[in-house]
Motif scaffolding. Sequence first.
Motif, PDB file in Angstrom:
ATOM      1  N   SER A 176       0.823  -1.220   0.000  1.00  0.00           N
ATOM      2  CA  SER A 176       0.000   0.000   0.000  1.00  0.00           C
ATOM      3  C   SER A 176       0.856   1.269   0.000  1.00  0.00           C
ATOM      4  O   SER A 176       0.352   2.358  -0.226  1.00  0.00           O
ATOM      5  N   ASP A 177       2.172   1.118   0.268  1.00  0.00           N
ATOM      6  CA  ASP A 177       3.056   2.295   0.252  1.00  0.00           C
ATOM      7  C   ASP A 177       3.189   2.830  -1.166  1.00  0.00           C
ATOM      8  O   ASP A 177       3.268   2.071  -2.133  1.00  0.00           O
ATOM      9  N   ILE A 178       3.240   4.165  -1.264  1.00  0.00           N
ATOM     10  CA  ILE A 178       3.361   4.823  -2.566  1.00  0.00           C
ATOM     11  C   ILE A 178       4.684   5.591  -2.580  1.00  0.00           C
ATOM     12  O   ILE A 178       5.114   6.118  -1.557  1.00  0.00           O
ATOM     13  N   SER A 179       5.317   5.643  -3.739  1.00  0.00           N
ATOM     14  CA  SER A 179       6.602   6.335  -3.845  1.00  0.00           C
ATOM     15  C   SER A 179       6.447   7.607  -4.683  1.00  0.00           C
ATOM     16  O   SER A 179       5.794   7.594  -5.723  1.00  0.00           O
ATOM     17  N   ARG A 180       7.069   8.692  -4.196  1.00  0.00           N
ATOM     18  CA  ARG A 180       7.186   9.916  -5.003  1.00  0.00           C
ATOM     19  C   ARG A 180       8.673  10.050  -5.332  1.00  0.00           C
ATOM     20  O   ARG A 180       9.452  10.522  -4.498  1.00  0.00           O
ATOM     21  N   PRO A 181       9.073   9.606  -6.527  1.00  0.00           N
ATOM     22  CA  PRO A 181      10.506   9.418  -6.802  1.00  0.00           C
ATOM     23  C   PRO A 181      11.274  10.697  -7.151  1.00  0.00           C
ATOM     24  O   PRO A 181      11.927  10.782  -8.194  1.00  0.00           O
ATOM     25  N   GLY A 182      11.234  11.674  -6.263  1.00  0.00           N
ATOM     26  CA  GLY A 182      11.969  12.923  -6.491  1.00  0.00           C
ATOM     27  C   GLY A 182      13.468  12.718  -6.453  1.00  0.00           C
ATOM     28  O   GLY A 182      14.205  13.164  -7.335  1.00  0.00           O
ATOM     29  N   ILE A 183      13.936  11.994  -5.420  1.00  0.00           N
ATOM     30  CA  ILE A 183      15.383  11.776  -5.259  1.00  0.00           C
ATOM     31  C   ILE A 183      15.924  10.877  -6.382  1.00  0.00           C
ATOM     32  O   ILE A 183      17.066  11.008  -6.810  1.00  0.00           O
ATOM     33  N   GLU A 184      15.068   9.990  -6.900  1.00  0.00           N
ATOM     34  CA  GLU A 184      15.467   9.135  -8.024  1.00  0.00           C
ATOM     35  C   GLU A 184      15.632   9.977  -9.295  1.00  0.00           C
ATOM     36  O   GLU A 184      16.582   9.777 -10.055  1.00  0.00           O
ATOM     37  N   LEU A 185      14.717  10.930  -9.512  1.00  0.00           N
ATOM     38  CA  LEU A 185      14.840  11.798 -10.688  1.00  0.00           C
ATOM     39  C   LEU A 185      16.106  12.650 -10.608  1.00  0.00           C
ATOM     40  O   LEU A 185      16.653  13.086 -11.632  1.00  0.00           O
ATOM     41  N   ALA A 186      16.583  12.870  -9.368  1.00  0.00           N
ATOM     42  CA  ALA A 186      17.832  13.626  -9.178  1.00  0.00           C
ATOM     43  C   ALA A 186      19.053  12.735  -9.424  1.00  0.00           C
ATOM     44  O   ALA A 186      20.187  13.215  -9.386  1.00  0.00           O
ATOM     45  N   GLY A 187      18.813  11.411  -9.635  1.00  0.00           N
ATOM     46  CA  GLY A 187      19.903  10.521  -9.997  1.00  0.00           C
ATOM     47  C   GLY A 187      20.273   9.478  -8.967  1.00  0.00           C
ATOM     48  O   GLY A 187      21.165   8.664  -9.188  1.00  0.00           O
ATOM     49  N   PHE A 188      19.598   9.476  -7.795  1.00  0.00           N
ATOM     50  CA  PHE A 188      19.954   8.525  -6.733  1.00  0.00           C
ATOM     51  C   PHE A 188      18.971   7.351  -6.742  1.00  0.00           C
ATOM     52  O   PHE A 188      17.843   7.470  -6.256  1.00  0.00           O
ATOM     53  N   PHE A 189      19.430   6.208  -7.293  1.00  0.00           N
ATOM     54  CA  PHE A 189      18.566   5.037  -7.420  1.00  0.00           C
ATOM     55  C   PHE A 189      18.974   3.906  -6.484  1.00  0.00           C
ATOM     56  O   PHE A 189      18.507   2.782  -6.635  1.00  0.00           O
ATOM     57  N   GLU A 190      19.836   4.210  -5.509  1.00  0.00           N
ATOM     58  CA  GLU A 190      20.371   3.186  -4.601  1.00  0.00           C
ATOM     59  C   GLU A 190      19.267   2.428  -3.860  1.00  0.00           C
ATOM     60  O   GLU A 190      19.330   1.231  -3.670  1.00  0.00           O
ATOM     61  N   PHE A 191      18.239   3.166  -3.405  1.00  0.00           N
ATOM     62  CA  PHE A 191      17.156   2.543  -2.621  1.00  0.00           C
ATOM     63  C   PHE A 191      15.798   2.691  -3.315  1.00  0.00           C
ATOM     64  O   PHE A 191      14.770   2.824  -2.661  1.00  0.00           O
ATOM     65  N   TYR A 192      15.794   2.665  -4.637  1.00  0.00           N
ATOM     66  CA  TYR A 192      14.555   2.875  -5.404  1.00  0.00           C
ATOM     67  C   TYR A 192      13.552   1.747  -5.153  1.00  0.00           C
ATOM     68  O   TYR A 192      13.804   0.585  -5.471  1.00  0.00           O
ATOM     69  N   PRO A 193      12.376   2.062  -4.563  1.00  0.00           N
ATOM     70  CA  PRO A 193      11.360   1.011  -4.316  1.00  0.00           C
ATOM     71  C   PRO A 193      10.541   0.763  -5.577  1.00  0.00           C
ATOM     72  O   PRO A 193       9.418   1.259  -5.727  1.00  0.00           O
ATOM     73  N   ALA A 194      11.088  -0.025  -6.486  1.00  0.00           N
ATOM     74  CA  ALA A 194      10.493  -0.229  -7.817  1.00  0.00           C
ATOM     75  C   ALA A 194       9.151  -0.946  -7.769  1.00  0.00           C
ATOM     76  O   ALA A 194       8.331  -0.820  -8.677  1.00  0.00           O
ATOM     77  N   GLU A 195       8.895  -1.709  -6.657  1.00  0.00           N
ATOM     78  CA  GLU A 195       7.653  -2.499  -6.579  1.00  0.00           C
ATOM     79  C   GLU A 195       6.446  -1.667  -6.147  1.00  0.00           C
ATOM     80  O   GLU A 195       5.327  -2.153  -6.113  1.00  0.00           O
ATOM     81  N   ARG A 196       6.686  -0.387  -5.832  1.00  0.00           N
ATOM     82  CA  ARG A 196       5.575   0.494  -5.424  1.00  0.00           C
ATOM     83  C   ARG A 196       5.017   1.260  -6.618  1.00  0.00           C
ATOM     84  O   ARG A 196       5.692   1.430  -7.633  1.00  0.00           O
ATOM     85  N   ILE A 197       3.796   1.775  -6.447  1.00  0.00           N
ATOM     86  CA  ILE A 197       3.233   2.689  -7.437  1.00  0.00           C
ATOM     87  C   ILE A 197       4.020   3.997  -7.335  1.00  0.00           C
ATOM     88  O   ILE A 197       4.259   4.503  -6.232  1.00  0.00           O
ATOM     89  N   GLN A 198       4.422   4.540  -8.488  1.00  0.00           N
ATOM     90  CA  GLN A 198       5.208   5.781  -8.524  1.00  0.00           C
ATOM     91  C   GLN A 198       4.268   6.945  -8.858  1.00  0.00           C
ATOM     92  O   GLN A 198       3.495   6.860  -9.811  1.00  0.00           O
TER      93      GLN A 198
END
Length: 314
Positions: A31-53
């Motif tokens: 049920s957790d949702i991700s707002r991938p701001g830090i990923e868009l900045a280039g940091f994908f180390e802890f990207y929760p890919a299994e969540r809705i973005q």
Amino acid sequence: MVKVRTKDIVEKFQLELICGEEGINRPITMSDISRPGIELAGFFEFYPAERIQLLGMTELTFFQQLSDSEKETRMEKLCTDITPAIIITRGLEVPKELIEAAERESVPVLRTTLKTTRFASRLTNFLESKLAPTTAVHGVLVDVYGIGVLITGKSGVGKSETALELVKRGHRLVADDCVEIRQEDQDTLVGTSPDLIEHLLEIRGLGIINVMTLFGAGAVRSNKRITLVINLETWDPKKQYDRLGLDEEKMKIIDTEITKLTVPVRPGRNLAVIIEVAAMNYRLKRMGVNAAQQFTERLADVIEDGDHEHDELF
């Protein structure tokens, strides 16, 4: 068994499907949702890919400031083979780099006109409800004076007959025989009836009766939070039953502990009235009025006064 798929949220929130239709049956597992701001900045180390973005005004405004090569790389990393969906809020324009990357990986890209925070809140509530832990219990669930009372006991002890008497007295039936329970919060259990037997009661000698048809729509409800368990058991003369009500027994369902009362059954005991009083007494306890506690304190005072008088005599 998969409880929610991407197509379910498309239907629930009437989302616009932009691209990636091949992935519309992807499972949503959290049920957790991700707002991938830090990923868009280039940091994908802890990207929760299994969540809705979720991409809102902040993320997309920042995205526009990136170089063309950065835009392509970031969107490629954002679209994985396990991402259930990428949702654009506020009806904003979808970047072409996202559409291209999503088409390659079959990630559904959806759009809503709602604001990001409001949509995130609604989506989280929906997913938490759908993905909540569930179990099924043999028993009857009745709403008695606003208290969800789960009546349990061995087969033939009189659970359904007691529920029928409670309904006749103006209370509402939720489920008979099988109660489906989901844990919506850390300490919130909600009971419902399986669709097949909703509104039905099985009374030995009469068979199946439809409570809604007999007593009207006010005699049933579709779900109810469970706050009290009453276990009916055949009276055992050798067993010591609680006569004061000081000891509070608990029953664990999923991860939640519920107050449990054991009521012995024998001819002449009006179980419906006992359950009504148990529900009212439970409400009183929650309001801070505990009759058993008050009696014990008064008894202690009487014993203490008696001891003083005894001391004065000697």
